[in-house]
Design a protein around this motif. Structure first.
Motif, PDB file in Angstrom:
ATOM      1  N   ARG A 168       0.813  -1.219   0.000  1.00 25.10           N
ATOM      2  CA  ARG A 168       0.000   0.000   0.000  1.00 25.10           C
ATOM      3  C   ARG A 168       0.847   1.271   0.000  1.00 25.10           C
ATOM      4  N   ILE A 169       1.960   1.253   0.695  1.00 28.46           N
ATOM      5  CA  ILE A 169       2.843   2.418   0.694  1.00 28.46           C
ATOM      6  C   ILE A 169       3.500   2.562  -0.670  1.00 28.46           C
ATOM      7  N   GLY A 170       3.903   1.456  -1.276  1.00 28.57           N
ATOM      8  CA  GLY A 170       4.473   1.505  -2.619  1.00 28.57           C
ATOM      9  C   GLY A 170       3.490   2.054  -3.635  1.00 28.57           C
ATOM     10  N   GLU A 171       2.237   1.646  -3.530  1.00 27.10           N
ATOM     11  CA  GLU A 171       1.204   2.166  -4.435  1.00 27.10           C
ATOM     12  C   GLU A 171       1.011   3.664  -4.228  1.00 27.10           C
ATOM     13  N   PHE A 172       1.010   4.098  -2.972  1.00 27.37           N
ATOM     14  CA  PHE A 172       0.868   5.528  -2.680  1.00 27.37           C
ATOM     15  C   PHE A 172       2.008   6.323  -3.313  1.00 27.37           C
ATOM     16  N   ILE A 173       3.224   5.829  -3.141  1.00 25.61           N
ATOM     17  CA  ILE A 173       4.382   6.536  -3.691  1.00 25.61           C
ATOM     18  C   ILE A 173       4.268   6.637  -5.209  1.00 25.61           C
ATOM     19  N   GLU A 174       3.911   5.559  -5.863  1.00 25.41           N
ATOM     20  CA  GLU A 174       3.829   5.553  -7.322  1.00 25.41           C
ATOM     21  C   GLU A 174       2.654   6.370  -7.846  1.00 25.41           C
ATOM     22  N   VAL A 175       1.487   6.186  -7.249  1.00 26.59           N
ATOM     23  CA  VAL A 175       0.267   6.802  -7.782  1.00 26.59           C
ATOM     24  C   VAL A 175       0.116   8.263  -7.355  1.00 26.59           C
ATOM     25  N   VAL A 176       0.452   8.589  -6.131  1.00 27.19           N
ATOM     26  CA  VAL A 176       0.208   9.941  -5.622  1.00 27.19           C
ATOM     27  C   VAL A 176       1.489  10.762  -5.568  1.00 27.19           C
ATOM     28  N   TYR A 177       2.431  10.334  -4.771  1.00 28.02           N
ATOM     29  CA  TYR A 177       3.606  11.157  -4.477  1.00 28.02           C
ATOM     30  C   TYR A 177       4.441  11.456  -5.719  1.00 28.02           C
ATOM     31  N   ASN A 178       4.828  10.434  -6.468  1.00 27.34           N
ATOM     32  CA  ASN A 178       5.695  10.657  -7.621  1.00 27.34           C
ATOM     33  C   ASN A 178       5.027  11.477  -8.719  1.00 27.34           C
ATOM     34  N   ARG A 179       3.711  11.488  -8.770  1.00 27.13           N
ATOM     35  CA  ARG A 179       3.015  12.268  -9.793  1.00 27.13           C
ATOM     36  C   ARG A 179       2.805  13.717  -9.379  1.00 27.13           C
ATOM     37  N   GLN A 180       2.950  14.003  -8.091  1.00 27.29           N
ATOM     38  CA  GLN A 180       2.736  15.369  -7.610  1.00 27.29           C
ATOM     39  C   GLN A 180       4.031  16.109  -7.324  1.00 27.29           C
ATOM     40  N   ARG A 181       5.051  15.382  -6.937  1.00 28.90           N
ATOM     41  CA  ARG A 181       6.274  16.072  -6.527  1.00 28.90           C
ATOM     42  C   ARG A 181       6.966  16.691  -7.735  1.00 28.90           C
ATOM     43  N   LEU A 182       7.712  17.736  -7.478  1.00 31.13           N
ATOM     44  CA  LEU A 182       8.436  18.429  -8.534  1.00 31.13           C
ATOM     45  C   LEU A 182       9.743  17.707  -8.801  1.00 31.13           C
ATOM     46  N   HIS A 183      10.066  17.556 -10.069  1.00 27.67           N
ATOM     47  CA  HIS A 183      11.283  16.855 -10.469  1.00 27.67           C
ATOM     48  C   HIS A 183      12.261  17.847 -11.086  1.00 27.67           C
ATOM     49  N   SER A 184      13.465  17.865 -10.595  1.00 30.44           N
ATOM     50  CA  SER A 184      14.460  18.786 -11.137  1.00 30.44           C
ATOM     51  C   SER A 184      14.766  18.472 -12.597  1.00 30.44           C
ATOM     52  N   ALA A 185      14.700  17.222 -12.972  1.00 30.90           N
ATOM     53  CA  ALA A 185      14.972  16.840 -14.365  1.00 30.90           C
ATOM     54  C   ALA A 185      13.852  17.281 -15.309  1.00 30.90           C
ATOM     55  N   LEU A 186      12.712  17.681 -14.749  1.00 30.86           N
ATOM     56  CA  LEU A 186      11.574  18.120 -15.563  1.00 30.86           C
ATOM     57  C   LEU A 186      11.328  19.613 -15.364  1.00 30.86           C
ATOM     58  N   ASP A 187      12.399  20.371 -15.207  1.00 30.66           N
ATOM     59  CA  ASP A 187      12.296  21.821 -14.989  1.00 30.66           C
ATOM     60  C   ASP A 187      11.437  22.156 -13.770  1.00 30.66           C
ATOM     61  N   TYR A 188      11.548  21.359 -12.736  1.00 31.19           N
ATOM     62  CA  TYR A 188      10.834  21.549 -11.473  1.00 31.19           C
ATOM     63  C   TYR A 188       9.320  21.588 -11.654  1.00 31.19           C
ATOM     64  N   LEU A 189       8.826  20.711 -12.513  1.00 31.47           N
ATOM     65  CA  LEU A 189       7.395  20.518 -12.704  1.00 31.47           C
ATOM     66  C   LEU A 189       7.032  19.111 -12.262  1.00 31.47           C
ATOM     67  N   ALA A 190       5.775  18.927 -11.917  1.00 33.37           N
ATOM     68  CA  ALA A 190       5.268  17.581 -11.665  1.00 33.37           C
ATOM     69  C   ALA A 190       5.167  16.876 -13.022  1.00 33.37           C
ATOM     70  N   PRO A 191       5.288  15.553 -13.049  1.00 34.29           N
ATOM     71  CA  PRO A 191       5.258  14.845 -14.329  1.00 34.29           C
ATOM     72  C   PRO A 191       4.026  15.155 -15.180  1.00 34.29           C
ATOM     73  N   ASP A 192       2.842  15.234 -14.585  1.00 37.90           N
ATOM     74  CA  ASP A 192       1.639  15.534 -15.365  1.00 37.90           C
ATOM     75  C   ASP A 192       1.706  16.932 -15.978  1.00 37.90           C
TER      76      ASP A 192
END
Length: 63
Positions: free
Chosen positions: A15-39
């Motif tokens: 359940r924690i792994g699913e949360f990280i993949e589905v929620v956290y990683n899609r909302q957090r800002l990524h430096s490799a993406l010009d500090y934007l969320a993936p979406d």
């Protein structure tokens, strides 16, 4: 994760792994993406592709 109760360690990991993949990683800002969320980054790419090639070319020359 919000005080959730888990059946066992495997349930917690799943359940924690699913949360990280589905929620956290899609909302957090990524430096490799010009500090934007993936979406948001994907949406900006889509908008860029909708522009005419001349508009894209002129923007690249501005930098």
């Amino acid at each position: 994760m919000d005080g959730q109760a888990y059946r066992d360690l495997d349930d917690a990991r799943t359940r924690i792994g699913e949360f990280i993949e589905v929620v956290y990683n899609r909302q957090r800002l990524h430096s490799a993406l010009d500090y934007l969320a993936p979406d948001a980054y994907e949406a900006s790419l889509w908008l860029q592709r909708q522009e005419t090639p001349d508009a894209i070319h002129s923007r690249e020359n501005c930098y």
